[in-house]
Design an enzyme around this catalytic site. Sequence first.
Site, short mmCIF file in Angstrom:
data_model
loop_
_atom_site.label_atom_id
_atom_site.label_comp_id
_atom_site.label_asym_id
_atom_site.label_seq_id
_atom_site.Cartn_x
_atom_site.Cartn_y
_atom_site.Cartn_z
CG ASN A 1 2.74 -0.78 3.13
OD1 ASN A 1 2.21 -1.81 2.75
ND2 ASN A 1 3.92 -0.37 2.68
N GLY A 2 1.41 -3.05 5.28
CA GLY A 2 2.00 -4.24 5.88
C GLY A 2 0.93 -5.19 6.39
NE ARG B 1 4.27 1.76 -1.56
CZ ARG B 1 5.42 1.12 -1.30
NH1 ARG B 1 6.47 1.32 -2.07
NH2 ARG B 1 5.51 0.29 -0.28
CD GLU C 1 4.48 -8.64 -14.22
OE1 GLU C 1 4.74 -8.39 -13.03
OE2 GLU C 1 5.20 -8.24 -15.15
CB CYS D 1 -0.91 0.01 1.22
SG CYS D 1 -1.90 -1.49 1.42
CD GLU E 1 10.98 -10.15 -16.58
OE1 GLU E 1 10.54 -8.98 -16.51
OE2 GLU E 1 10.89 -10.96 -15.63
CE LYS F 1 8.34 -0.94 -10.09
NZ LYS F 1 8.65 -1.62 -11.35
CG HIS G 1 11.55 -33.53 -19.92
ND1 HIS G 1 11.86 -34.87 -19.97
CD2 HIS G 1 12.66 -32.87 -20.35
CE1 HIS G 1 13.10 -35.03 -20.39
NE2 HIS G 1 13.61 -33.82 -20.63
CD1 TRP H 1 -2.16 -4.88 -4.64
CD2 TRP H 1 -1.60 -5.97 -2.77
NE1 TRP H 1 -1.92 -6.19 -4.97
CE2 TRP H 1 -1.57 -6.89 -3.84
CE3 TRP H 1 -1.27 -6.43 -1.49
CZ2 TRP H 1 -1.24 -8.23 -3.68
CZ3 TRP H 1 -0.94 -7.78 -1.32
CH2 TRP H 1 -0.93 -8.66 -2.42
CE LYS I 1 8.25 -6.98 -16.84
NZ LYS I 1 8.11 -7.99 -15.80
#
Length: 602
Positions: free
Chosen positions: A100-101, A28, A482, A2, A475, A597, A498, A74, A479
């Site tokens: 935040n957290g 964020r 996302e 956040c 990557e 982010k 496989h 978020w 991308k």
Amino acid sequence: MCGIIACVGRPDETVDVLLSGLSSLEYRGYDSAGIAVANGALDIRKREGELDNLRAEIEDRPLTGSFGIGHTRWSTHGPPSDENAHPHTDAAGRVAVVHNGIIENYQALRDELEADGCEFVSDTDTEVVPHLMASYLDDGYDASESFRKAVSRLTGSYALAAIVAGEEAIFATRQDSPLVLGVGDDSYFLGSDVPAFLKFTRDVVYLENGQSVTLRPDGWEVTASDGSALDPTIHTVEWDAEQTGKSGYDHFMLKEIHEQPTALRQCLSGRLDPLAGEVVVEELSNLEPPERVQFVACGTSYHAALYGAHRFREAGVPAQAFLASEYSTAVPPIEDDELVIGVTQSGETADTLSALRAAQGHGAETLAVTNVVGSSAARECDHVMFIRSGPEIGVAATKTFSSQLVSLSLLVESLAPGTGTRTRALVESLRDLAGNVQSVLDDALPSVEELVDELADSEAYFFIGRGYNAPVALEGALKFKEITYEHAEGFPAGELKHGPLALITEDTPVFAVVTGDSVPAQKTLGNIKEVQARGAPVVAVTDGVLEVERFSDMVLEVPETEGPLGSLLANVQLQLVAYEMADYLDRPIDKPRNLAKSVTVE
């Protein structure tokens, strides 16, 4: 995840400052947003959804205050809703808090508070904080003591900011979640990240774990967990607010893709000696060459770590890359002379910080490879190497990934230098790298647009590569998924047979990254034929050295360069593919759903 903003000292423009800060922090989190301001009593506006919803609410119901706090969310505890949006208050509306957290013991605290008669109106862990503060206010403690006592009850990760009715102050603290103090001439700010207040000041104090700060109109004070005053260092941020804008581009992501030549020049500046054909990284001068290396990282940074581990192994140093979220729960054996390298764009990635701390607890020497000066990783590790790519706002990392690959190449040459011929070839190729990236950006669009038009209706998308190109394939898939929301998977090319070949059809195009003429590149040709035999269209991302275009349906070209750097040029093409496909599908490119982010929760 956040975003927090707070401001004191701009009484005529508090609301505008808070909204500006939230706009700069939307990367964020954008599930909801809210602000609380004070003019004696507290006044709060908050709305589910993006920041424009909050702006509309404030236009309908204006508010003013001499100072205040703001938050963009978020979601963790509870879905996006008006009730779950921050700020949260106690029942009487005396205390407002943004957070935040994750407060890990919130359920026990909530049970205790509800037993005492508190009524909760949200699903969040945050709401326990204003109720705790209110309980201490009721017991006769002043606002500062109530904040400190409430914080002492919390377990977990948090950056907190609180205001109290009738108290002309903002109280804040941090523990394993970032919080930065901005120091202006006559006003003071708090932010989860510097862009929150960068247009107002470039002078900052990076708060350490356990420290608290109180902002008042006449000044600020940082204290330790026991309340004793501290004298922290004020740093000046080198970049300015203009660098965090879109500069005329439609999206931050596109801007940052096109900033890669500049970012790479910044990354390389002062680190190459072309005449001697050497790499010189001053900040690593006190770091002894390691016998073994472990990387810890998440997401895009993990793909960079895979690339770095490959380079170390090629240089003769045993190296492994670990997902940080797994590493911290089962630390592998750490031997003497082993170096643990944390790769983290923000320097605040919770899983990576946890892994680095676990490694330090086992006696390892640590190195942070990060973009953010003053970040937790930069401060806590024994050594730090900055990738120097400048601020990155887009949720989907682009220029920071490229700068990470280059930084890790420099790191390997510094700690495990090769033969003079090998290093000189790398130095020459690095000197040309920014120009080669620019040539891809200048020439790629027609081919990418044609490809997008042809493949937009596909069922799924595969990305394959070997050697240095395997992390780039991973990557490229990340991308793509996302920001397009389409199903995409990346594989080391040899793994197709496989299992994943079972998914190959005429509607699953395969992007094959083939650069140079190494054995891995030659083997990738065989994998291309495997998927072609099963009807899948093949898109070759190639420098043409192996004439892979003869076996492909579409081609995205990159310039020929020194082996490992061809992967970086191929990555630029895949970034453009992801961006153009997302734009074609009308996706919210800078605000992909469910993502943010900086991942500051484990």
